[in-house]
Design a protein around this motif. Structure first.
Motif, PDB file in Angstrom:
ATOM      1  N   LYS A  63      -6.003  12.609  11.514  1.00  0.00           N
ATOM      2  CA  LYS A  63      -7.053  11.852  12.196  1.00  0.00           C
ATOM      3  C   LYS A  63      -8.278  11.600  11.315  1.00  0.00           C
ATOM      4  N   ILE A  64      -8.329  12.252  10.158  1.00  0.00           N
ATOM      5  CA  ILE A  64      -9.456  12.028   9.255  1.00  0.00           C
ATOM      6  C   ILE A  64      -9.476  10.564   8.821  1.00  0.00           C
ATOM      7  N   TYR A  65     -10.637   9.932   8.957  1.00  0.00           N
ATOM      8  CA  TYR A  65     -10.750   8.508   8.632  1.00  0.00           C
ATOM      9  C   TYR A  65     -10.399   8.262   7.167  1.00  0.00           C
ATOM     10  N   GLY A  66      -9.507   7.318   6.941  1.00  0.00           N
ATOM     11  CA  GLY A  66      -9.130   6.956   5.577  1.00  0.00           C
ATOM     12  C   GLY A  66      -7.805   7.530   5.125  1.00  0.00           C
ATOM     13  N   ILE A  67      -7.285   8.535   5.860  1.00  0.00           N
ATOM     14  CA  ILE A  67      -5.977   9.104   5.510  1.00  0.00           C
ATOM     15  C   ILE A  67      -4.888   8.151   5.984  1.00  0.00           C
ATOM     16  N   ARG A  68      -4.074   7.656   5.073  1.00  0.00           N
ATOM     17  CA  ARG A  68      -3.012   6.700   5.397  1.00  0.00           C
ATOM     18  C   ARG A  68      -1.788   7.407   5.984  1.00  0.00           C
ATOM     19  N   THR A  69      -1.063   6.668   6.808  1.00  0.00           N
ATOM     20  CA  THR A  69       0.121   7.258   7.441  1.00  0.00           C
ATOM     21  C   THR A  69       1.114   7.757   6.396  1.00  0.00           C
ATOM     22  N   LYS A  70       1.380   6.925   5.395  1.00  0.00           N
ATOM     23  CA  LYS A  70       2.334   7.307   4.360  1.00  0.00           C
ATOM     24  C   LYS A  70       1.810   8.516   3.572  1.00  0.00           C
ATOM     25  N   GLN A  71       0.511   8.541   3.323  1.00  0.00           N
ATOM     26  CA  GLN A  71      -0.099   9.667   2.608  1.00  0.00           C
ATOM     27  C   GLN A  71       0.040  10.952   3.424  1.00  0.00           C
ATOM     28  N   TYR A  72      -0.202  10.854   4.716  1.00  0.00           N
ATOM     29  CA  TYR A  72      -0.076  12.018   5.593  1.00  0.00           C
ATOM     30  C   TYR A  72       1.375  12.506   5.625  1.00  0.00           C
ATOM     31  N   LEU A  74       0.835  -1.203   0.000  1.00  0.00           N
ATOM     32  CA  LEU A  74       0.000   0.000   0.000  1.00  0.00           C
ATOM     33  C   LEU A  74       0.866   1.247   0.000  1.00  0.00           C
ATOM     34  N   ASP A  75       1.922   1.234   0.828  1.00  0.00           N
ATOM     35  CA  ASP A  75       2.835   2.383   0.875  1.00  0.00           C
ATOM     36  C   ASP A  75       3.483   2.609  -0.487  1.00  0.00           C
ATOM     37  N   GLN A  98      -9.316  20.822  -5.614  1.00  0.00           N
ATOM     38  CA  GLN A  98      -7.919  20.867  -5.196  1.00  0.00           C
ATOM     39  C   GLN A  98      -7.526  19.594  -4.457  1.00  0.00           C
ATOM     40  N   LEU A  99      -8.452  19.044  -3.669  1.00  0.00           N
ATOM     41  CA  LEU A  99      -8.164  17.794  -2.953  1.00  0.00           C
ATOM     42  C   LEU A  99      -7.931  16.647  -3.931  1.00  0.00           C
ATOM     43  N   LYS A 100      -8.684  16.638  -5.034  1.00  0.00           N
ATOM     44  CA  LYS A 100      -8.478  15.616  -6.066  1.00  0.00           C
ATOM     45  C   LYS A 100      -7.073  15.747  -6.649  1.00  0.00           C
ATOM     46  N   LYS A 101      -6.655  17.001  -6.883  1.00  0.00           N
ATOM     47  CA  LYS A 101      -5.319  17.248  -7.435  1.00  0.00           C
ATOM     48  C   LYS A 101      -4.227  16.852  -6.443  1.00  0.00           C
ATOM     49  N   LEU A 102      -4.582  16.797  -5.160  1.00  0.00           N
ATOM     50  CA  LEU A 102      -3.633  16.397  -4.119  1.00  0.00           C
ATOM     51  C   LEU A 102      -3.623  14.887  -3.913  1.00  0.00           C
ATOM     52  N   GLY A 103      -4.359  14.158  -4.758  1.00  0.00           N
ATOM     53  CA  GLY A 103      -4.302  12.707  -4.720  1.00  0.00           C
ATOM     54  C   GLY A 103      -5.266  12.027  -3.777  1.00  0.00           C
ATOM     55  N   LEU A 104      -6.219  12.762  -3.207  1.00  0.00           N
ATOM     56  CA  LEU A 104      -7.173  12.150  -2.293  1.00  0.00           C
ATOM     57  C   LEU A 104      -8.284  11.452  -3.068  1.00  0.00           C
TER      58      LEU A 104
END
Length: 368
Positions: free
Chosen positions: A133-142, A76-77, A101-107
């Protein structure tokens, strides 16, 4: 006859016999106890051995599960990293960043919906960790996005070089938005007064998102408010249906009460023009609709108009345009032959065959 009559034992012999008997009894008892202890120890050893094997088996299972989990996380990472290798990141404030903008940021759509719902329910991001802390945000993504999170002051932000309170955005319809709602979004009193006047006194209406985007009040703030705009056309028309003139087919036009011959003329003119920019243009092609029908039609701003290259067009091509007569087309060709290229609309005005109203309409459809 007693044995003692034949065997004569002395006191010493009797003593020795008693001692030997005691020794034999002690030996026998010791052997029995030893055997019992050894048996119990063997049983314990067997049980201990079984327990160890079970523990080893359990540990092996846990290790395999952990390894599998680590492998899955690693994959996943790697996927997240590969996605962000192709994305150009930029600074953003999670309190005001738009869905686009969030889409452009890969979310993902799911992550964006979660963030949008969190904000609509009054949620605020005061630290970067709040975004994590937002549900679904991955550690590597953060970890990848964290350096680009730029949180502004909770109480005020800078807008047009002035410190103002953080805008309180909420879903709104520009046709019915109140003065108080606009104040909460940090529009100035002067801006709001002009807007209210345009809407109530001049009949300004907003039929689609481009109408909002191109209006002076919302133009500079559009990226911030885009996701909050909800236009209700039925409410605008008091429960009736509204139709975009530039999207109606012949059958659609006939269905709302327009004659077949007029419907054909409308579609034909629209194909030449690319699009209408005003309902009033129908009069230019000889079509006068009833007020009832006209009230069901609308046009969005920013429609793509077909431009005619006036310096390259032939006389026949010019004559085919709804806003150029045969006589005007001939005068344009004569002017080009005598003076060279036409550089602007003012040059056409000098020809003398176009009035101001004709020039105003023609200007939208010509290129020089």
């Amino acid at each position: 006859m007693r044995l003692s009559n034949y065997i004569k034992l002395t006191a010493t012999d009797r003593k020795h016999i008693i001692i030997l008997t005691i020794i034999a009894a002690v030996t026998l008892i010791t052997t029995i106890i030893y055997n019992q202890i050894t048996t119990q120890q063997s049983k314990k050893a067997i049980l201990a051995d079984t327990s160890i094997k079970n523990k080893i088996s359990w540990l092996e299972e846990q290790t395999n599960e952990q390894e599998q989990e680590e492998i899955a996380l690693s994959r996943l990472d790697k996927k997240i990293i590969s996605i962000y290798d192709t994305i150009k990141l930029f600074n953003f404030d999670p309190n005001t960043v738009t869905t686009t903008q969030l889409k452009k940021l890969g979310l993902t759509e799911k992550q964006i919906t979660t963030i949008d719902n969190y904000r609509k329910n009054g949620g605020k991001f005061t630290t970067k960790e709040d975004f994590r802390k937002i549900y679904g945000i991955r550690t590597k993504q953060y970890q990848i996005l964290s350096p680009y999170i730029t949180l502004k002051s909770e109480k005020e932000i800078t807008y047009n070089n002035k410190k103002i309170k953080t805008p309180e955005y909420q879903t709104f319809d520009p046709n019915f938005v109140t003065e108080q709602q606009l104040l909460q979004m940090n529009f100035t009193q002067k801006q709001i007064s002009t807007f209210i006047n345009d809407r109530t006194q001049k009949g300004r209406k907003f039929y689609c998102i481009n109408d909002v985007k191109n209006y002076f009040l919302f133009r500079n703030r559009f990226p911030d408010i885009e996701t909050y705009i909800k236009i209700d056309l039925k409410k605008l028309a008091n429960g009736k249906n509204l139709y975009n003139l530039n999207q109606l087919t012949n059958k659609d036009l006939e269905a709302i009460g327009i004659k077949p011959t007029e419907a054909n003329e409308i579609v034909k003119a629209r194909q030449i023009l690319g699009a209408f920019y005003s309902i009033s243009q129908l009069r230019d092609i000889g079509i006068n609709l009833s007020k009832e029908i006209k009230n069901t039609l609308y046009i969005c701003s920013g429609e793509i108009l077909k431009k005619i290259k006036i310096n390259d067009a032939t006389q026949q091509e010019l004559e085919q345009h709804p806003y150029i007569t045969a006589k005007q087309a001939q005068s344009i060709i004569d002017y080009k032959n005598q003076n060279g290229k036409i550089s602007n609309i003012e040059t056409i005005e000098k020809i003398g065959l176009f009035d101001q109203w004709q020039l105003k309409k023609l200007e939208k459809y010509v290129e020089f």
